[in-house]
Design an enzyme around this catalytic site. Structure first.
Site, PDB file in Angstrom:
ATOM      1  N   GLU A  45       0.843  -1.202   0.000  1.00  0.00           N
ATOM      2  CA  GLU A  45       0.000   0.000   0.000  1.00  0.00           C
ATOM      3  C   GLU A  45       0.879   1.253   0.000  1.00  0.00           C
ATOM      4  OE1 GLU A  45      -3.840   1.667   2.578  1.00  0.00           O
ATOM      5  OE2 GLU A  45      -2.525   0.129   3.419  1.00  0.00           O
ATOM      6  N   LYS A 114      -9.215   3.317  -2.594  1.00  0.00           N
ATOM      7  CA  LYS A 114      -9.588   2.560  -1.394  1.00  0.00           C
ATOM      8  C   LYS A 114     -10.987   2.961  -0.943  1.00  0.00           C
ATOM      9  CE  LYS A 114      -7.510   1.055   2.994  1.00  0.00           C
ATOM     10  NZ  LYS A 114      -6.315   1.199   3.867  1.00  0.00           N
ATOM     11  N   CYS A 171      -5.623  -3.314   1.987  1.00  0.00           N
ATOM     12  CA  CYS A 171      -5.373  -3.425   3.419  1.00  0.00           C
ATOM     13  C   CYS A 171      -6.629  -3.669   4.242  1.00  0.00           C
ATOM     14  CB  CYS A 171      -4.640  -2.178   3.916  1.00  0.00           C
ATOM     15  SG  CYS A 171      -3.819  -2.441   5.528  1.00  0.00           S
ATOM     16  N   SER A 349      21.311  -1.222  33.664  1.00  0.00           N
ATOM     17  CA  SER A 349      21.198  -1.264  35.120  1.00  0.00           C
ATOM     18  C   SER A 349      21.347  -2.660  35.694  1.00  0.00           C
ATOM     19  CB  SER A 349      19.840  -0.702  35.543  1.00  0.00           C
ATOM     20  OG  SER A 349      18.791  -1.583  35.160  1.00  0.00           O
TER      21      SER A 349
END
Length: 707
Positions: A45, A114, A171, A349
């Site tokens: 896309e 789309k 999509c 750490s």
């Protein structure tokens, strides 16, 4: 016989607004597809401009440069004799659409906008695009003169070749309950394509595969899925997973995580398998017919009896621990090579979070070395550019880690020997350039300035100080570490005689972000954070995976140790402060609360009503109420921290990321008086009835309170 078609789909590592790079990757994918005999190629896309352009979609330059790239593609000899399906933004009647452009031999065949936009999660397509709201309707689109002087079909149509019919989805249309492929299949469309920009979340790949399989399981057909991959400029990682299916079975699987910028998937399939499948299962239906744009071209070849077809395969899914190892590692590499920096610096750490970040960087080095061994020349060139040595070739991940990764343990008088040892041992095993330093001098200097001005010396709680003094003394240690981290990131390579600077990595997990259990502008304030979207529970499982997979025995002691910030004085040399005690709840409880807040859309009262059942065996209603109230107080008091939190890799669908995923106020009435009164009212009712059923709805509670 002319019934077998060879089709290609791909995953491309596109970068927002990198038109030159995007063009070269599109051309490369078409070249590979043709070399493997494909007659149709599908891309991701918005591949021409990149999916993550965001508000740059408003700019006319983005439209112009996309058209210029389209022109280059159409004129390239690479694109001849293959139908090319590319994605780009197009303006039609002054309205901006997210489109597929199909062209063949320098001629545009159709433009398909789309119809169902993605406007949830991290997606905000309605901000930049309009949906095409006219099903089965087609209009003339006047092409710019720079392309060709002609009109082409623009709208909801399908492509009809001599031998078959092909229809497009984009999509989110596959994820929608009214997916176009359903009716297209009933109208005789045999090949469905889906061009996506679908981002990674833990455990999401299975959903994609299920949707692709189900798209052709009921009524048959071929389904091609293309996806973007990589970091195209923000918090998301697009995770490939290109695939091809026929009649509900996957026949070709692409990689989910890879260092390859271009991956092409090709399959040869028999159209007669679709027709036979439909002949048994499907009967004529009354559907509106699609306009068929006819093209004098065949996707099949004449003599194809001897041409083998792809057979069904079993999809191999990554475990969540593997996903954490691979996804953020690929994202970090994209960010590093595209940022122009020379490596990473991490305040290490010795705890779970910073150790997880260190393991992800090490995983990145493992992937890079493997790609170089596989003769990925692009990766080798990028590594050489990052380290500033055109002759460099890494021998193993530890050696590469020493070039790219600097770790730093910043001790204070409140640090324990155990965390010092854990950090040193892990750094040694992964090969990072490790620095040990003590920051007490800087902390005392800053406190000295305050005492000189204000005339008072703050004390820790154990030394008689109040809660405000205790918190301020913890925060100043954390903030000094952030300042020193950036100083060493800028100058440590200079001091070592090497060019460039380092990106500072953060290591706050999603649960701590949710409650605000970190100091604003401490070591969580960094350039990027690869674990900011991952829960503590998943991180512990990830470290266990790394212990065995990467042979890092130092992680065993990290996993076994209770999480602690080590910001308060030690008691007889031992840690007196733990994270879960400070937060008032466990990390597993936080993960569940986070999912209820975001995924289940629960406010305080609804969350209480759910948790009295979930925690019913271990907690009384009053204890559940106390935990829910405590969480929402912490969450609302600290929500302001999310406005400045370090950009983090998105991995969980309950992330509190304030940028665009979890949009909330950052100034709350932290008393939650109405909501908490509803909880108390319901809790009293449960005590009176001594039942865990029949509790009232939120609306009933509100009505009763009003009365």
């Amino acid at each position: 016989m002319g019934r077998k078609v060879t089709l290609a789909t791909c995953s491309l590592n596109q970068w927002a607004l990198d038109f030159q790079g995007n063009l070269s990757r599109v051309l490369k994918s078409i070249e590979v597809a043709k070399s493997k005999g494909a007659r149709y190629r599908l891309g991701p896309e918005l591949e021409i401009c990149g999916y993550g352009c965001a508000d740059h979609f408003y700019e006319s330059d983005t439209l112009l440069h996309s058209l210029q790239v389209l022109k280059e593609l159409m004129q390239s000899p690479i694109t001849t004799d293959i139908i090319c399906d590319v994605g780009m933004p197009i303006m039609h009647h002054n309205v901006r659409y997210n489109c597929r452009v199909l062209f063949l031999n320098k001629k545009i065949l159709l433009i398909r906008p789309k119809m169902l936009l993605a406007n949830y999660g991290n997606n905000r397509e309605f901000r930049w695009f309009s949906p095409w709201t006219q099903p089965r309707h087609v209009e003339d689109y006047f092409l710019p003169r720079m392309i060709q002087e002609a009109t082409v079909p623009f709208g909801d149509c399908v492509l009809s070749t001599i031998d078959t019919c092909l229809g497009s989805e984009i999509c989110a249309e596959m994820w929608n309950p009214r997916s176009p492929h359903i009716d297209m299949g009933l109208d005789g469309v045999e090949i469905f394509t889906n061009s996506s920009a679908s981002y990674h979340e833990l455990r999401k790949a299975e959903q994609r595969v299920m949707l692709v399989r189900s798209a052709t399981n009921k009524s048959g057909g071929i389904y091609l899925f293309a996806n973007q991959k990589g970091c195209d400029g923000d918090r998301l990682y697009y995770d490939g997973c290109a695939m091809i299916a026929i009649n509900g079975e996957i026949v070709a699987q692409g990689a989910q995580f890879t260092m390859d910028d271009v991956e092409v998937l090709v399959a040869t399939l028999d159209l007669e398998d679709i027709r036979s499948y439909r002949g048994e299962r499907c009967h004529p239906h009354m559907v509106s017919f699609w306009l068929r744009v006819k093209v004098d071209f065949m996707l099949s070849v004449g003599e194809d009896v001897s041409l083998p077809t792809n057979q069904p395969i079993r999809w191999r899914f990554h475990t969540p621990e593997e996903e954490i190892s691979l996804g953020p590692a690929c994202w970090l590499w994209d960010y590093l090579r595209r940022s122009g920096q020379a490596g990473f610096l991490l305040p290490l750490s010795g705890g779970v979070d910073s150790s997880s970040t260190a393991c992800i960087v090490y995983s990145m080095c493992v992937l890079l070395c493997q790609a170089i061994r596989d003769d990925n020349h692009q990766v080798l060139e990028d590594v050489q550019r990052v380290v500033g040595d055109t002759s460099y070739r890494p021998e193993d991940p530890q050696e590469l880690c020493g070039h790219l990764f600097t770790t730093c343990y910043m001790a204070t008088e409140n640090s324990s020997e155990s965390t010092y040892s854990r950090a040193r041992e892990l750094a040694s095993q992964i090969g990072s350039y490790h620095i040990n330093l003590n920051i007490d001098m800087a902390v005392k200097g800053i406190l000295g300035i305050f005492s000189m001005v204000m005339g008072k010396v703050p004390q820790f709680r154990v030394n008689g100080g109040c809660a405000r003094e205790n918190l301020a003394l913890q925060n100043i240690q954390a903030r000094v570490r952030m300042v020193l981290a950036y100083l060493f990131a800028q100058l440590s390579l200079w001091a070592r005689g090497r060019p460039g600077g380092l990106l500072v990595l953060g290591s706050a997990n999603v649960d701590e972000s949710l409650t605000g259990y970190f100091t604003k502008y401490d070591c969580s304030s960094a350039d990027i954070n690869p674990i900011g979207g991952i829960s503590k529970t998943d991180l512990k499982s990830f470290l266990q995976f790394c212990t065995d997979h990467f042979h890092l025995p130092a992680l065993r002691s990290v996993i076994a140790a209770p999480p602690t910030a080590e910001l308060e004085p030690l008691a007889n040399g031992q840690v007196s402060q733990t994270d879960e005690a400070d937060m008032g709840m466990t990390y597993s409880e936080l993960s569940l609360i986070g999912r209820l807040r975001k995924i289940s859309k629960c406010g305080p009262y609804s969350m209480f009503c759910k948790l009295i059942h979930t925690w019913g065996e271990s907690c009384s209603p009053s204890q559940v109420a106390a935990k829910v109230k405590h969480f929402f107080r912490m969450y609302s008091v600290n929500r302001h921290k999310m406005t400045t939190v370090t950009p983090s890799y998105h991995a969980e669908n309950y992330s509190p990321d304030d940028n665009r995923f979890d949009l909330r106020p950052f100034l709350y009435n932290t008393r939650w008086s109405w909501q908490f009164r509803c909880i108390d009212d319901q809790g009293s009712l449960l005590v009176l009835t001594n039942l865990f059923s029949g509790f009232v709805s939120p609306h009933s509670c509100l009505n009763r309170l009003v009365k």
